[in-house]
Design an enzyme around this catalytic site. Structure first.
Site, PDB file in Angstrom:
ATOM      1  CB  SER A   1      -0.881   0.018   1.243  1.00  0.00           C
ATOM      2  OG  SER A   1      -0.049   0.163   2.378  1.00  0.00           O
ATOM      3  CE  LYS A   2      -2.565   6.598  -2.120  1.00  0.00           C
ATOM      4  NZ  LYS A   2      -3.228   7.205  -3.233  1.00  0.00           N
ATOM      5  NE  ARG A   3      -2.966   6.394   3.963  1.00  0.00           N
ATOM      6  CZ  ARG A   3      -3.999   6.904   4.588  1.00  0.00           C
ATOM      7  NH1 ARG A   3      -4.236   6.550   5.817  1.00  0.00           N
ATOM      8  NH2 ARG A   3      -4.768   7.778   3.990  1.00  0.00           N
TER       9      ARG A   3
END
Ligand code: GLU
Length: 501
Positions: free
Chosen positions: A252-254
């Site tokens: 995930s981009k987080r």
């Protein structure tokens, strides 16, 4: 039979490495069988789809060397390949299902649906809504229809029993029908949902093998049922394992940059990124780590895909990239390097900031080198500021990062609008507020406009640098994050309102 595969990304946000991963395996499978591979744009979510994002999908897949035989940009016999241009096709197919009694109009209101769900979860068991839950008396339906109330079209699904479908990598899979709800096929605005559009298109585009991410596994029973309702043969299904962060959570981009454009900007060679994606859950028969696209295709066997979630590890990718870089001749290296960062297109926006500030060409790199670097070398002390304590600094960077993640059109005006709105809500002067972003992005507060710099280095690189800065400052604890998220929700709401007026 000619093998036909496809990749079907939704043009929302930045082009994802997961899209490239799925495209690579579809292309490999098609090429190995002398078949065709096509690109379909699934843009039925009109609110979130953007032309920029669609263009970025084309550019980034091409950059990686993943070419398609048919698609919105190249055409083909089975077009149009953009779902927003196929509304009439979906409408006709929904009509067919309504006529044959396999679908029904559902006039239930959101409040009723919520109450039904609550009731089901109280009873224990599955919360999926079935026809027996949704059903309304005939005269009630008539009344609501006469009043012109909105409705959706849902498919019938069996109330009980077991659904069995085949997956090329997993064999037969069983799922209880009780878990599966009467899926909406057409929304109240007349737009199809993913499920309807996907099945209709795969059939009309003569797709023989659907190779997609594991997250779609639970959709397979509904899709199988739709094929049956239409009386069509179903393509073979193959669900690829999900790419994961090193902590095993879904990529995930987080936690990890996920945009292909980030890897391009970071200076990875497309061959290396593609090679690395080829190693996600798959290996060459001789287990060699470095291989080209064509070597992969020559040796491809989908049955060699292993199901354990492959870890997308930046360090391993960097190592592999170093191998590819070492393999370049001096001449090729120079050419690639210029092409990567010293070309007219990437220098142009920077020159307006550099030219008025320097006395010699030798000042350029010290002043603007950060535009071409990865993570700047920063320490905790670089973030010290007379008006902002350390805790507030982390907080404003984290909240700022969330604002940056919410941007759909990556432009200076939007970056500025959001960050300044946040500064206002947090009651911090814009200049003080931006200090932490200067250090995160340029490594120093003595740089030219950080807002322009963010526009130039792009969304994923900007976010990655802010994330890096937060880590340098010790990060946010799990508990702290919960508190911050709560606080942010109300902040974000008032920002959205202020931006919409
Ligand atoms: N539009 C879906 C996606 O964004 C496609 C899933 C599929 O391949 O069926 O991944």
């Amino acid at each position: 039979m000619t093998v036909r595969t496809r990749v079907a990304p939704s043009p929302t946000g930045d082009p994802h490495v997961g899209t490239a991963f799925i495209a690579l395996f579809n292309l490999a499978f098609a090429r190995q069988h002398g078949g065709q591979f096509l690109l379909r744009i699934e843009d039925t979510d009109q609110a979130r789809s953007t032309p920029e994002s669609e263009q970025a999908i084309y550019d980034s897949l091409k950059w990686l060397g993943l070419e398609w035989d048919e698609g919105p940009d190249v055409g083909g016999e089975h077009g149009p390949y953009r779902q927003s241009e196929r509304s009439e096709v979906y409408r006709q197919h929904v009509e067919m299902l309504l006529q044959s009694g396999h679908a029904f109009r559902c006039y239930r209101t959101p409040e009723e649906l919520e109450a039904l769900r609550a009731q089901k979860s109280e009873q224990g068991g599955f919360s999926a809504l079935k026809f027996s839950d949704l059903e309304l008396p005939d005269d009630e339906i008539r009344q609501r229809a006469e009043q012109g109330l909105p409705y959706v079209v849902r498919m019938h699904v069996p109330e009980e029993g077991v659904c069995v479908f085949d997956d090329m990598l997993r064999g037969p899979i069983e799922m209880e029908w009780a878990m599966i709800d009467c899926q909406i096929l057409m929304k109240s605005d007349g737009m199809p949902t993913y499920h309807l559009a996907n099945v209709v298109d795969d059939h009309l585009m003569a797709i023989t093998h659907v190779i997609r991410g594991e997250e779609w596994l639970s959709s397979a029973p509904k899709h199988q049922l739709l094929y049956k309702y239409f009386g069509w043969d179903m393509p073979k299904l193959c669900h690829m394992p999900l790419l994961r962060n090193p902590d095993k959570s879904k990529l995930s981009k987080r936690k990890n940059p996920t945009s292909i454009l980030y890897y391009k900007k970071m200076g990875f060679m497309p061959e290396a990124l593609l090679n690395y994606l080829g190693r996600m859950g798959w290996s060459m028969p001789d287990e060699r780590e470095q291989f080209s696209r064509n070597e992969m295709f020559e040796n491809f066997d989908i049955q060699r895909v292993s199901l354990g979630g492959p870890i997308f590890d930046q360090e391993k990718l960097s190592w592999l990239n170093s191998q590819w870089l070492r393999g370049l001749s001096t001449e090729a290296f120079i050419e690639r390097f210029i092409d990567w960062g010293l070309n007219k297109q990437s220098l142009e926006p920077a020159i307006a900031h550099i030219q008025p500030r320097i006395e010699r060409f030798s000042d350029v790199v010290p002043l603007a080198g950060f535009l071409l670097s990865g993570m700047p070398e920063v320490a905790e002390s670089d973030f010290e500021h007379k008006n902002i304590d350390a805790e507030s600094m982390v907080k404003l960077l984290q909240m700022g990062l969330w604002q940056l993640e919410a941007i759909r059109h990556w432009e200076k005006s939007e970056i500025q609008g959001r960050l300044f709105a946040l500064a206002k809500v947090m009651d911090i002067k814009p200049k003080d507020f931006l200090f932490g972003f200067f250090v995160s992005i340029a490594g120093t507060a003595n740089s030219f406009s950080v807002l322009d710099s963010m526009e130039m280095i792009g969304p994923d690189m900007s976010r990655a640098r802010v994330r890096h800065a937060i880590n340098v400052l010790g990060g946010v604890s799990k508990k702290g994050m919960k508190k911050l998220e709560k606080e942010y929700r109300s902040v974000a709401e008032s920002i959205e309102q202020s931006l919409n007026v």
